[in-house]
Design a protein around this motif. Structure first.
Motif, PDB file in Angstrom:
ATOM      1  N   GLN A  76       7.152  -2.250   6.512  1.00 12.32           N
ATOM      2  CA  GLN A  76       5.919  -1.494   6.741  1.00 12.32           C
ATOM      3  C   GLN A  76       5.560  -0.703   5.492  1.00 12.32           C
ATOM      4  O   GLN A  76       6.392   0.020   4.949  1.00 12.32           O
ATOM      5  CB  GLN A  76       6.099  -0.540   7.922  1.00 12.32           C
ATOM      6  N   HIS A  79      -0.166   3.148   5.985  1.00 14.31           N
ATOM      7  CA  HIS A  79      -1.069   2.888   7.111  1.00 14.31           C
ATOM      8  C   HIS A  79      -1.821   4.163   7.429  1.00 14.31           C
ATOM      9  O   HIS A  79      -1.292   5.277   7.249  1.00 14.31           O
ATOM     10  CB  HIS A  79      -0.287   2.397   8.341  1.00 14.31           C
ATOM     11  N   TRP A  95      -7.483   0.941  12.275  1.00 14.76           N
ATOM     12  CA  TRP A  95      -6.311   1.392  11.521  1.00 14.76           C
ATOM     13  C   TRP A  95      -6.106   0.417  10.360  1.00 14.76           C
ATOM     14  O   TRP A  95      -6.024  -0.789  10.577  1.00 14.76           O
ATOM     15  CB  TRP A  95      -5.071   1.384  12.425  1.00 14.76           C
ATOM     16  N   TYR A  97      -3.662  -0.954   7.244  1.00 11.65           N
ATOM     17  CA  TYR A  97      -2.218  -0.968   6.989  1.00 11.65           C
ATOM     18  C   TYR A  97      -1.829  -2.174   6.148  1.00 11.65           C
ATOM     19  O   TYR A  97      -2.599  -3.134   5.999  1.00 11.65           O
ATOM     20  CB  TYR A  97      -1.437  -0.996   8.302  1.00 11.65           C
ATOM     21  N   ASP A 189      -0.225   8.392   2.572  1.00  8.42           N
ATOM     22  CA  ASP A 189      -0.619   7.099   3.120  1.00  8.42           C
ATOM     23  C   ASP A 189      -2.100   6.815   2.883  1.00  8.42           C
ATOM     24  O   ASP A 189      -2.481   5.701   2.505  1.00  8.42           O
ATOM     25  CB  ASP A 189      -0.307   7.020   4.611  1.00  8.42           C
TER      26      ASP A 189
END
Length: 207
Positions: A76, A79, A95, A97, A189
């Motif tokens: 990951q 995001h 969202w 990401y 982020d």
């Protein structure tokens, strides 16, 4: 991994570099009909074809290593929430990401292979320390004693998938508004997603 065509990342070298920079992943495997997952650092080999890591021997997931026909490593990246108030038209929020999946077969590492895997992983992350710990400082005997408490493994990567969801389906004005609003937020982020979007801008909106 489900990825709409707008957000598919097919550049394998780019995906491998993303994994190198976001190496704290989730290892997913199946044992006795149950899914198991562990959050652990994983190191991509120099050629980008293998992942190495280890789990605690107290973690029952290692028991799946002998029987799993395929394992999944999830990585990951940044995001962040995207407000629909940033568009120039009515639409739902979403969202953004970046994430990557690595699928492959796993084998257990022992002896010198496990030793070198542990040392390489430590050296990679100790580089950023003011007073980095080295294998010499810990001593080989100490590391080999610590090896008794872990189960090491190597994943031979069969395929890679990645989603770079960066508002590629928005028009130029909305896209620029999103970048601007993300830069105003001030959190890491949001800043990283804004930077990734700026890198994509000229490709999406050719002069």
């Amino acid at each position: 991994m489900y990825t709409p065509k707008y957000f598919q990342q097919a550049d394998i070298p780019e995906i491998k570099e993303f994994i190198r920079q976001n190496g704290f992943g989730i290892l997913v495997s199946q044992h006795a009909g149950a899914l198991m997952a562990t959050h652990i650092p994983l190191e991509l080999s120099k050629d980008g074809d293998k992942l190495r890591g280890h789990v605690a021997k107290a973690n029952p997931q290692w028991k799946s290593f002998q029987t799993a026909t395929e394992v999944l490593a999830i990585f990951q990246g940044p995001h962040t929430y995207i407000s629909s108030s940033w568009y120039n038209h009515k639409n739902v929020p979403t969202w953004n990401y970046i994430a990557a999946h690595a699928y492959g077969t796993l084998k257990v590492l022992e002896g010198d292979d496990l030793y070198h895997s542990l040392v390489h992983l430590m050296e990679k992350y100790e580089q950023a320390s003011a007073n980095p710990v080295t294998a010499e400082k810990l001593s080989a005997d100490y590391i080999r004693k610590a090896m008794q408490g872990v189960v090491g493994f190597e994943i031979n990567i069969a395929r890679l998938e990645a989603t770079y969801k960066l508002s590629q389906n928005r028009d130029r004005e909305s896209y620029s508004n999103i970048v601007h609003e993300l830069e105003q937020r001030g959190d890491e982020d949001s800043a990283r997603i804004a930077e990734a979007m700026k890198k994509n801008h000229d490709v999406l909106f050719k002069p």
